[in-house]
Write an enzyme that holds these catalytic residues in place. Structure first.
Site, PDB file in Angstrom:
ATOM      1  N   GLY A   1       2.085   3.242  -4.126  1.00 21.55           N
ATOM      2  CA  GLY A   1       1.071   3.660  -3.156  1.00 21.55           C
ATOM      3  C   GLY A   1       0.655   2.553  -2.199  1.00 21.55           C
TER       4      GLY A   1
ATOM      5  N   SER B   1       7.086  -7.260  -3.241  1.00 24.23           N
ATOM      6  CA  SER B   1       6.865  -8.692  -3.510  1.00 24.23           C
ATOM      7  C   SER B   1       6.649  -8.942  -5.011  1.00 24.23           C
ATOM      8  CB  SER B   1       5.696  -9.236  -2.676  1.00 24.23           C
ATOM      9  OG  SER B   1       4.545  -8.419  -2.687  1.00 24.23           O
TER      10      SER B   1
END
Lengths: 203, 203
Positions: B37, B106
């Site tokens: 999300g 990341s």
């Protein structure tokens, strides 16, 4: 809190963004010989735009060569990649509804044209304003604030633009500033007039 | 025209810029599994910030992987360089007095810490706000909007975060959003409250 916001799915469009922030984005790309006055004019322009409460940001050697592009050298391939990345970052700023000011020698027409084409291909296209800071070689060599021209003449710096490497003057820049005819303030006024006349900022 | 401006030499300071634009800069770094999300929350947050007339810009796969980082592959070295460049670009936005929102998986703490350190080393330092979008693997694998988890399970995608490559959860993020406890609107409100409470934006 943001509880009065009704979210819509998807990203904010460029037009919505411009409406909400009260300004459009563009890239103002300064090009010219070392010591021609690019950075000085870009710095003064940034001040003038910020004092109009317009979001503006200057990309220059200090914040690019020691940051994003610190992995790059000065060989031909790195020089191309240097300008490519600056073109891409200026596009991001322009698409954020900011006025991106770039102040790099950018001596090769092909590299500048690549940066221009990134803006033209963006959907919708974003303005790319090439500003040729045109100072005679004799004048910048006389100024030589960092002693770079002297070193280039002495062969201590190789492939130095204007001495031992070409500067390809823009044949058809949006703005042509002849530094023997206008001072920094005059140059800033020319760019601001261009931005107003072309509907990029308000008068 | 800008004739009423008195130029001062040198660049506009970060404080002057914040005063003129009415906002400070910061990077809000979303991290989390694919389909957790991140992009949805970042997109909604960007909307909410723009509707407060705050300059904000979202860096995501669409505008980075097909632009600035289109020369990079997905090998380990390229992944590190991908995040490094995103860190540098977010720093440029933050130093322009914009709110940079990054929405990338990341997965490695070292890469995120590098981005954080760039902001800490800036003079003056700029806020780096790590937002952990914490969705259980079972949930995102169930969602699997692009069928990526299925392909990873089938071995068709190698080194897929959460399946065949690690996700290193931030041990101490500034904001921890548990997606099984808040919806998108709630997540946006948490981030905006953080920005207000920390003096980055006005209430």
């Amino acid at each position: 809190m943001a509880t009065n916001i009704t979210f819509h799915p998807g990203a904010v469009t460029l037009d919505e963004r411009a409406e909400l922030l009260g300004q459009r984005g563009a890239t103002i790309w300064f090009t010219g010989l070392s010591a021609s006055g690019k950075s000085t004019i870009a710095t003064a322009l940034e001040q003038a735009l910020l004092h109009r409460n317009l979001h503006s940001f200057r990309l220059d050697g200090d914040n690019i060569r020691f940051g994003l592009n610190k992995d790059l050298g000065f060989d031909p391939q790195s020089r191309v990649e240097n300008i490519r990345r600056i073109g891409e970052v200026s596009l991001l700023f322009a698409s954020s509804s900011s006025l991106a000011l770039t102040a790099f020698i950018s001596p090769y027409a092909a590299d500048r044209d690549l940066a221009r084409s990134l803006h033209a291909k963006h959907s919708p296209p974003l303005p790319f304003i090439e500003v040729f800071v045109d100072a005679p070689l004799a004048v910048v060599e006389q100024r030589d604030p960092k002693g770079l021209y002297a070193k280039a003449r002495a062969g201590e710096i190789k492939e130095f633009t204007g001495i031992s490497a070409p500067y390809e003057a823009p044949p058809n820049p949006e703005i042509h500033i002849k530094t023997d005819q206008v001072d920094v303030k005059g140059a800033v006024e020319i760019v601001i007039k261009y931005l107003i006349d072309n509907g990029i900022i308000k008068a």
